[in-house]
Design a protein around this motif. Sequence first.
Motif, mmCIF file in Angstrom:
data_model
loop_
_atom_site.group_PDB
_atom_site.id
_atom_site.type_symbol
_atom_site.label_atom_id
_atom_site.label_comp_id
_atom_site.label_asym_id
_atom_site.label_seq_id
_atom_site.Cartn_x
_atom_site.Cartn_y
_atom_site.Cartn_z
ATOM 1 N N LEU A 120 -3.743 -2.357 -6.819
ATOM 2 C CA LEU A 120 -3.931 -1.980 -5.312
ATOM 3 C C LEU A 120 -5.402 -1.583 -5.428
ATOM 4 N N GLY A 121 -5.414 -0.822 -5.904
ATOM 5 C CA GLY A 121 -7.255 -0.057 -6.092
ATOM 6 C C GLY A 121 -8.238 -1.240 -6.255
ATOM 7 N N ILE A 122 -8.485 -2.031 -6.609
ATOM 8 C CA ILE A 122 -9.046 -2.829 -6.549
ATOM 9 C C ILE A 122 -8.945 -3.548 -5.470
ATOM 10 N N LEU A 123 -8.043 -3.996 -4.731
ATOM 11 C CA LEU A 123 -7.528 -4.416 -3.904
ATOM 12 C C LEU A 123 -8.859 -3.847 -2.273
ATOM 13 N N LEU A 124 -7.904 -2.224 -2.444
ATOM 14 C CA LEU A 124 -8.488 -1.821 -1.514
ATOM 15 C C LEU A 124 -9.844 -1.090 -1.787
ATOM 16 N N GLN A 167 -15.632 -4.065 1.862
ATOM 17 C CA GLN A 167 -16.225 -5.320 3.371
ATOM 18 C C GLN A 167 -16.019 -4.446 4.300
ATOM 19 N N PHE A 168 -15.360 -3.825 4.237
ATOM 20 C CA PHE A 168 -15.349 -2.709 5.922
ATOM 21 C C PHE A 168 -17.290 -2.205 6.279
ATOM 22 N N MET A 169 -17.402 -2.238 4.950
ATOM 23 C CA MET A 169 -18.837 -1.402 5.623
ATOM 24 C C MET A 169 -20.166 -2.486 5.311
ATOM 25 N N LEU A 170 -19.502 -3.462 4.542
ATOM 26 C CA LEU A 170 -20.020 -4.794 4.835
ATOM 27 C C LEU A 170 -20.050 -5.451 6.234
ATOM 28 N N ASN A 171 -19.300 -5.654 6.895
ATOM 29 C CA ASN A 171 -19.245 -5.844 8.035
ATOM 30 C C ASN A 171 -19.619 -4.771 9.317
ATOM 31 N N GLY A 172 -19.588 -3.735 9.310
ATOM 32 C CA GLY A 172 -20.353 -2.550 9.930
ATOM 33 C C GLY A 172 -22.216 -3.306 9.221
ATOM 34 N N ILE A 173 -22.833 -2.940 8.713
ATOM 35 C CA ILE A 173 -23.470 -3.503 7.775
ATOM 36 C C ILE A 173 -24.332 -4.315 9.036
ATOM 37 N N THR A 174 -23.127 -5.203 8.800
ATOM 38 C CA THR A 174 -23.993 -6.511 9.220
ATOM 39 C C THR A 174 -23.898 -7.070 10.457
ATOM 40 N N THR A 175 -22.938 -6.305 11.307
ATOM 41 C CA THR A 175 -23.646 -6.505 12.957
ATOM 42 C C THR A 175 -24.305 -5.070 13.452
ATOM 43 N N TYR A 176 -24.053 -4.228 12.392
ATOM 44 C CA TYR A 176 -26.092 -3.770 12.816
ATOM 45 C C TYR A 176 -27.181 -4.127 12.667
ATOM 46 N N ILE A 177 -27.087 -4.696 11.643
ATOM 47 C CA ILE A 177 -28.281 -5.713 11.321
ATOM 48 C C ILE A 177 -28.465 -6.937 12.910
ATOM 49 N N HIS A 178 -27.421 -7.601 13.042
ATOM 50 C CA HIS A 178 -27.619 -8.733 13.630
ATOM 51 C C HIS A 178 -27.371 -8.173 15.571
ATOM 52 N N THR A 179 -27.084 -6.821 16.129
ATOM 53 C CA THR A 179 -27.446 -6.432 16.800
ATOM 54 C C THR A 179 -28.895 -5.268 17.346
ATOM 55 N N VAL A 234 1.206 -1.334 0.206
ATOM 56 C CA VAL A 234 0.123 0.774 -0.142
ATOM 57 C C VAL A 234 0.741 1.466 -0.536
ATOM 58 N N VAL A 235 2.153 1.005 1.219
ATOM 59 C CA VAL A 235 2.628 2.002 0.923
ATOM 60 C C VAL A 235 3.977 2.754 -0.149
ATOM 61 N N ALA A 293 -16.048 3.359 3.933
ATOM 62 C CA ALA A 293 -16.424 5.020 2.452
ATOM 63 C C ALA A 293 -15.068 5.266 2.347
ATOM 64 N N LEU A 294 -14.313 5.844 3.787
ATOM 65 C CA LEU A 294 -13.117 6.930 3.271
ATOM 66 C C LEU A 294 -12.299 5.676 2.510
ATOM 67 N N LEU A 295 -11.488 4.649 2.630
ATOM 68 C CA LEU A 295 -10.847 3.847 2.171
ATOM 69 C C LEU A 295 -10.999 3.852 0.600
ATOM 70 N N PHE A 296 -12.397 4.048 0.333
ATOM 71 C CA PHE A 296 -13.053 3.383 -0.351
ATOM 72 C C PHE A 296 -12.910 4.496 -1.957
ATOM 73 N N LEU A 297 -12.416 5.823 -0.968
ATOM 74 C CA LEU A 297 -12.455 7.082 -1.984
ATOM 75 C C LEU A 297 -10.742 6.617 -2.310
ATOM 76 N N VAL A 298 -10.068 6.441 -0.920
ATOM 77 C CA VAL A 298 -8.319 6.408 -1.508
ATOM 78 C C VAL A 298 -8.520 5.631 -3.264
ATOM 79 N N ALA A 299 -9.481 3.970 -3.011
ATOM 80 C CA ALA A 299 -8.663 3.181 -4.125
ATOM 81 C C ALA A 299 -9.607 3.650 -5.107
ATOM 82 N N VAL A 300 -10.426 4.420 -5.271
ATOM 83 C CA VAL A 300 -10.753 5.680 -6.739
ATOM 84 C C VAL A 300 -9.094 6.376 -7.313
ATOM 85 N N ASP A 301 -9.165 7.075 -6.237
ATOM 86 C CA ASP A 301 -7.574 7.240 -6.900
ATOM 87 C C ASP A 301 -6.675 6.929 -7.461
#
Length: 215
Positions: free
Chosen positions: A188-192, A198-210, A27-28, A82-90
Amino acid sequence: MDISLTFTISAFVTFFTVIDPVGLAPVVVGLTSHFTNAQRNVIVARATLISAGIILFFALVGRYLLDRLGIELYAFNIAGGALLFLVAVDMLFGRQSGTRETKAEAEEAMTREDISVFPLAIPMIAGPGTIATTILYVGQAAPHPFSLISVAAAIISALFLAWLAMRSCTWIIKRVGKTGILVLSRILGILLAALAIQFMLNGITTYIHTGGFIR
């Protein structure tokens, strides 16, 4: 096995996995290909120190702060993704600006393009996973001084390896060349982007499960 030893091993393994020092190196390479070695070393050192400060802050007041503000941990996953996705687009579209010719322009570029805070320190090193892990382990270790020392040692060790991995990434740049860097940046952009989703999906999944969607 002794409970304290089990806890210590668990803390080391978890922080190494969450921070992922080896995964930071490529990434660096992609983000700092247009910087000099001196600038890159400063960015790496600053990112490590900033990450340490963020982790220390949440270790001390994380749980209290979240409780007072009514913020759930899954919110960190969604926002960080969401923030990491912006980096991936750049990275995918090659939107990094070129190197400045004069010293003043170079300093201006460093200020405007300082990636030590974002995305290296946040969310790559001290991201949602690291913050959540810190709050969790400090909460479990709070009654036991030895356990707190174990958690601190695990964090310091993981950060040191992260600094070492990021600092040693320069040999990659020398060997793959400019064309290789361009190709690597796109990959790396694709991987990021996938990691961000995945970050967002994990958050959404936790949100729904809780049951957060009910409130």
